[in-house]
Design an enzyme around this catalytic site. Structure first.
Site, PDB file in Angstrom:
ATOM      1  N   ALA A  28       6.819   2.807   2.836  1.00 20.24           N
ATOM      2  CA  ALA A  28       5.648   3.641   2.167  1.00 20.24           C
ATOM      3  C   ALA A  28       4.629   2.615   2.409  1.00 20.24           C
ATOM      4  O   ALA A  28       5.184   1.247   2.608  1.00 20.24           O
ATOM      5  CB  ALA A  28       5.966   4.121   0.947  1.00 20.24           C
ATOM      6  N   TYR A  29       3.537   2.839   2.197  1.00 20.96           N
ATOM      7  CA  TYR A  29       2.351   1.901   2.331  1.00 20.96           C
ATOM      8  C   TYR A  29       1.697   1.893   0.927  1.00 20.96           C
ATOM      9  O   TYR A  29       1.226   2.754   0.285  1.00 20.96           O
ATOM     10  CB  TYR A  29       1.264   2.437   3.443  1.00 20.96           C
ATOM     11  CG  TYR A  29       1.849   2.544   4.698  1.00 20.96           C
ATOM     12  CD1 TYR A  29       1.577   1.175   5.520  1.00 20.96           C
ATOM     13  CD2 TYR A  29       2.734   3.350   5.262  1.00 20.96           C
ATOM     14  CE1 TYR A  29       2.231   0.925   6.855  1.00 20.96           C
ATOM     15  CE2 TYR A  29       3.278   3.116   6.374  1.00 20.96           C
ATOM     16  CZ  TYR A  29       3.134   2.033   7.116  1.00 20.96           C
ATOM     17  OH  TYR A  29       3.690   1.831   8.322  1.00 20.96           O
ATOM     18  N   LEU A  30       1.848   0.558   0.613  1.00 13.52           N
ATOM     19  CA  LEU A  30       1.088   0.133  -0.744  1.00 13.52           C
ATOM     20  C   LEU A  30      -0.761   0.419  -0.513  1.00 13.52           C
ATOM     21  O   LEU A  30      -1.115   0.846  -1.419  1.00 13.52           O
ATOM     22  CB  LEU A  30       1.352  -1.365  -1.095  1.00 13.52           C
ATOM     23  CG  LEU A  30       2.633  -1.485  -1.808  1.00 13.52           C
ATOM     24  CD1 LEU A  30       3.058  -3.024  -1.922  1.00 13.52           C
ATOM     25  CD2 LEU A  30       2.529  -0.876  -3.188  1.00 13.52           C
TER      26      LEU A  30
END
Lengths: 164, 164
Positions: free
Chosen positions: A29-31
């Protein structure tokens, strides 16, 4: 720091499976994603994790900074992410002296299969395997960070036809 | 993971200097700030560096994930940041059984001095030292990520008067 240059292709047939390894399950996932950098959390085979900063793509070339992090941190960081979680299995497939990586997506991106190859410089000659289709290196829709925001499941039929 | 609960105050006089250590120089920038997380690169005394993910502030309480990174990476990551670079010297000052941290900003935030204290839970009793002024724990303008975007130098006179 790694300097990463990749080319990405759609996958046109299952013929790659004959030469593939058993694959690794990637959950990521992308912060955040800004115009300058993407910050990614990735869990590999449910047993190890890395935090990665990639510079914004300038064509096929990106800088990449990767740090191992505890698995428990990764799970908590994924909760802080923006956009969805990507689930895919990544297979390694040797072809013509290079190692190709085939990503078979599941979850919200089920149905999407892409192949990537890392090259030494942007001018390096690549011999695409017979099982790849159209090149999508510069198509932002296929960036992993884009797929986390707008998964393949939500693409229109015409988008998908253009994919084939 | 650290669970960080802090209270932050403006500093009203120089009296803290009598009890302070020699300070550490902090140079930091934000790779990104979303509604959920802030990703910070910090160089300490020009000799070590950390990459930190903080959950978005919910009052005084934040989760914090911190990883040491090579100094050369930190310099390159600061180049990828959004917003400006914060320069400050952080002094430790003991008071009434707690350690206070006094941040003296330089560069674009020159003139701003704030004091923070970490507490064990939100209800913990804090005895503010005589040299602190107004509490600014919940004032977003004083968040470091905010100061990187809108430094003290750009504040209006009335904003600064409200600061005093």
């Amino acid at each position: 720091m790694q300097h990463e240059i990749e080319r990405k292709f759609l996958v046109a047939s299952d013929a790659w499976r004959a030469g593939a390894d058993s694959g690794r399950r990637l959950r990521q996932a992308y912060l955040a994603e800004t115009g300058r950098a993407a910050i990614r959390v990735r869990v590999v085979d449910g047993s190890s994790a890395v935090l990665t900063v990639k510079s914004a793509a300038a064509g096929a070339s990106r800088e990449e900074y990767e740090y191992p992090i505890p698995l428990a941190d990764a799970d908590a960081l994924i909760e802080l992410s923006s956009g969805g979680v990507l689930d895919k299995t990544r297979f390694r497939v040797p072809h013509a002296g290079r190692t190709w990586e085939v990503d078979v997506y599941s979850g919200d991106n089920e149905g999407l299969v892409v192949a990537e190859v890392e090259i030494e410089d942007a001018a390096a000659k690549v011999e695409p395997p017979p099982w790849v289709g159209r090149e999508v290196t510069d198509d932002r829709r296929y960036y992993a960070a884009s797929l986390a925001k707008r998964p393949y499941r939500l693409w229109s039929d015409s988008d998908r036809r253009r994919s084939a």
